[in-house]
Design a protein around this motif. Structure first.
Motif, PDB file in Angstrom:
ATOM      1  N   GLU A 254     -16.586 -43.974 -98.913  1.00 59.23           N
ATOM      2  CA  GLU A 254     -16.045 -45.107 -99.662  1.00 59.23           C
ATOM      3  C   GLU A 254     -14.530 -45.030 -99.777  1.00 59.23           C
ATOM      4  O   GLU A 254     -13.940 -43.960 -99.678  1.00 59.23           O
ATOM      5  CB  GLU A 254     -16.634 -45.144-101.082  1.00 59.23           C
ATOM      6  CG  GLU A 254     -18.103 -45.474-101.128  1.00 59.23           C
ATOM      7  CD  GLU A 254     -18.604 -45.575-102.549  1.00 59.23           C
ATOM      8  OE1 GLU A 254     -19.271 -46.585-102.851  1.00 59.23           O
ATOM      9  OE2 GLU A 254     -18.339 -44.667-103.351  1.00 59.23           O
ATOM     10  N   VAL A 255     -13.933 -46.202-100.015  1.00 57.58           N
ATOM     11  CA  VAL A 255     -12.485 -46.301-100.223  1.00 57.58           C
ATOM     12  C   VAL A 255     -12.230 -46.959-101.576  1.00 57.58           C
ATOM     13  O   VAL A 255     -13.118 -47.590-102.147  1.00 57.58           O
ATOM     14  CB  VAL A 255     -11.805 -47.117 -99.096  1.00 57.58           C
ATOM     15  CG1 VAL A 255     -11.952 -46.415 -97.748  1.00 57.58           C
ATOM     16  CG2 VAL A 255     -12.371 -48.532 -99.019  1.00 57.58           C
ATOM     17  N   ASP A 256     -11.006 -46.808-102.087  1.00 54.33           N
ATOM     18  CA  ASP A 256     -10.642 -47.428-103.360  1.00 54.33           C
ATOM     19  C   ASP A 256     -10.360 -48.917-103.208  1.00 54.33           C
ATOM     20  O   ASP A 256     -10.589 -49.689-104.130  1.00 54.33           O
ATOM     21  CB  ASP A 256      -9.387 -46.757-103.940  1.00 54.33           C
ATOM     22  CG  ASP A 256      -9.649 -45.315-104.334  1.00 54.33           C
ATOM     23  OD1 ASP A 256     -10.785 -44.994-104.717  1.00 54.33           O
ATOM     24  OD2 ASP A 256      -8.703 -44.514-104.262  1.00 54.33           O
ATOM     25  N   ALA A 257      -9.821 -49.300-102.056  1.00 54.11           N
ATOM     26  CA  ALA A 257      -9.445 -50.691-101.818  1.00 54.11           C
ATOM     27  C   ALA A 257      -9.562 -50.986-100.333  1.00 54.11           C
ATOM     28  O   ALA A 257      -9.440 -50.081 -99.496  1.00 54.11           O
ATOM     29  CB  ALA A 257      -8.019 -50.948-102.295  1.00 54.11           C
TER      30      ALA A 257
ATOM     31  N   ASP B 162     -20.051 -44.238 -91.848  1.00 55.12           N
ATOM     32  CA  ASP B 162     -19.939 -42.944 -91.158  1.00 55.12           C
ATOM     33  C   ASP B 162     -18.520 -42.710 -90.652  1.00 55.12           C
ATOM     34  O   ASP B 162     -17.996 -41.595 -90.742  1.00 55.12           O
ATOM     35  CB  ASP B 162     -20.917 -42.868 -89.978  1.00 55.12           C
ATOM     36  CG  ASP B 162     -22.367 -42.786 -90.416  1.00 55.12           C
ATOM     37  OD1 ASP B 162     -22.625 -42.463 -91.605  1.00 55.12           O
ATOM     38  OD2 ASP B 162     -23.248 -43.060 -89.571  1.00 55.12           O
ATOM     39  N   GLN B 163     -17.899 -43.754 -90.128  1.00 57.36           N
ATOM     40  CA  GLN B 163     -16.533 -43.598 -89.623  1.00 57.36           C
ATOM     41  C   GLN B 163     -15.552 -43.317 -90.759  1.00 57.36           C
ATOM     42  O   GLN B 163     -14.665 -42.480 -90.623  1.00 57.36           O
ATOM     43  CB  GLN B 163     -16.112 -44.847 -88.852  1.00 57.36           C
ATOM     44  CG  GLN B 163     -16.876 -45.005 -87.542  1.00 57.36           C
ATOM     45  CD  GLN B 163     -16.421 -46.228 -86.788  1.00 57.36           C
ATOM     46  OE1 GLN B 163     -15.232 -46.389 -86.540  1.00 57.36           O
ATOM     47  NE2 GLN B 163     -17.356 -47.083 -86.431  1.00 57.36           N
ATOM     48  N   ILE B 164     -15.723 -44.005 -91.893  1.00 57.15           N
ATOM     49  CA  ILE B 164     -14.871 -43.749 -93.059  1.00 57.15           C
ATOM     50  C   ILE B 164     -15.072 -42.307 -93.523  1.00 57.15           C
ATOM     51  O   ILE B 164     -14.111 -41.594 -93.828  1.00 57.15           O
ATOM     52  CB  ILE B 164     -15.179 -44.748 -94.204  1.00 57.15           C
ATOM     53  CG1 ILE B 164     -14.826 -46.178 -93.795  1.00 57.15           C
ATOM     54  CG2 ILE B 164     -14.479 -44.351 -95.491  1.00 57.15           C
ATOM     55  CD1 ILE B 164     -13.357 -46.456 -93.619  1.00 57.15           C
ATOM     56  N   ALA B 165     -16.319 -41.863 -93.575  1.00 58.49           N
ATOM     57  CA  ALA B 165     -16.613 -40.489 -94.002  1.00 58.49           C
ATOM     58  C   ALA B 165     -15.991 -39.461 -93.050  1.00 58.49           C
ATOM     59  O   ALA B 165     -15.502 -38.420 -93.498  1.00 58.49           O
ATOM     60  CB  ALA B 165     -18.123 -40.276 -94.102  1.00 58.49           C
TER      61      ALA B 165
ATOM     62  N   SER C  99     -19.035 -55.974 -95.124  1.00 58.65           N
ATOM     63  CA  SER C  99     -18.770 -54.563 -94.809  1.00 58.65           C
ATOM     64  C   SER C  99     -17.820 -53.954 -95.831  1.00 58.65           C
ATOM     65  O   SER C  99     -18.015 -52.821 -96.282  1.00 58.65           O
ATOM     66  CB  SER C  99     -18.164 -54.422 -93.406  1.00 58.65           C
ATOM     67  OG  SER C  99     -19.101 -54.756 -92.422  1.00 58.65           O
ATOM     68  N   LEU C 100     -16.782 -54.707 -96.196  1.00 58.72           N
ATOM     69  CA  LEU C 100     -15.810 -54.188 -97.158  1.00 58.72           C
ATOM     70  C   LEU C 100     -16.451 -53.939 -98.518  1.00 58.72           C
ATOM     71  O   LEU C 100     -16.152 -52.944 -99.177  1.00 58.72           O
ATOM     72  CB  LEU C 100     -14.629 -55.140 -97.305  1.00 58.72           C
ATOM     73  CG  LEU C 100     -13.725 -55.274 -96.079  1.00 58.72           C
ATOM     74  CD1 LEU C 100     -12.555 -56.191 -96.390  1.00 58.72           C
ATOM     75  CD2 LEU C 100     -13.238 -53.931 -95.592  1.00 58.72           C
ATOM     76  N   MET C 101     -17.337 -54.838 -98.952  1.00 64.31           N
ATOM     77  CA  MET C 101     -18.003 -54.619-100.239  1.00 64.31           C
ATOM     78  C   MET C 101     -18.884 -53.373-100.170  1.00 64.31           C
ATOM     79  O   MET C 101     -19.021 -52.647-101.154  1.00 64.31           O
ATOM     80  CB  MET C 101     -18.812 -55.841-100.644  1.00 64.31           C
ATOM     81  CG  MET C 101     -17.935 -56.963-101.163  1.00 64.31           C
ATOM     82  SD  MET C 101     -18.859 -58.303-101.894  1.00 64.31           S
ATOM     83  CE  MET C 101     -19.447 -59.142-100.433  1.00 64.31           C
ATOM     84  N   GLY C 102     -19.446 -53.112 -99.000  1.00 68.65           N
ATOM     85  CA  GLY C 102     -20.286 -51.928 -98.845  1.00 68.65           C
ATOM     86  C   GLY C 102     -19.505 -50.623 -98.901  1.00 68.65           C
ATOM     87  O   GLY C 102     -19.988 -49.634 -99.439  1.00 68.65           O
TER      88      GLY C 102
END
Length: 163
Positions: free
Chosen positions: A18-21, A8-11, A47-50
């Motif tokens: 999602e992020v590319d890296a 949610d925070q990334i969004a 978390s990063l894989m998610g």
């Protein structure tokens, strides 16, 4: 977390979850989310894989050890992590792990520092403290202070580095 899940925070920031890296610069001493959360050695990797999209990359310079006598459980004490490798595999993630190849960069970094092109003390938020303040410095570092402490027991750095 008071601001929602990591996704949610990334969004909120990017407009998508999602992020590319992504980079795990935390390592095995990671903690679960929230104030006073317990140690959870694999939480950052999972978390990063998610949040990393399919075909994305994960950099893992964070410190992971083969043995941790003070680990939270038998798995942590033997350096065994409960990482969702199946998720990373299903999303075709690329993992780059390990320590920085210091010898590859140390001379050029040294020259950049000596010639004033890089201000490393400022970049890492170096804070000079006396030997009497060392216990406080270690305690603040363990609490997550975003600075590097430089012990100066004889005052040799007075006027050379910010205090």
């Amino acid at each position: 977390m008071s601001q929602g899940s990591v996704e949610d925070q990334i969004a909120q920031i990017l407009g998508e979850p999602e992020v590319d890296a992504a980079v795990d610069a935390v390592g095995f001493e990671a903690r679960a989310h929230g104030k006073d959360a317990p140690e959870a050695p694999a939480t950052v990797l999972n978390s990063l894989m998610g949040i990393t999209r399919a075909g994305g990359a994960l950099g893992v310079p964070g410190l992971y050890v083969t043995d941790d006598p003070g680990g939270v459980d038998d798995d942590a004490r033997s350096g065994t992590l409960k990482v969702r490798l199946g998720l990373g595999w299903a999303k075709s993630h690329r993992f780059t792990t390990g320590q920085c190849p210091v010898m590859k960069y140390h001379r050029s970094l040294m020259m950049a520092i000596l010639h004033g092109r890089v201000h490393i003390a400022k970049a890492v938020n170096a804070t000079v403290i006396g030997l009497d303040d060392a216990p406080r410095g270690y305690a603040e570092f363990d609490q997550g202070a975003s600075r590097k402490y430089v012990l100066d027991p004889h005052g040799a750095l007075t006027g050379v580095m910010p205090v």
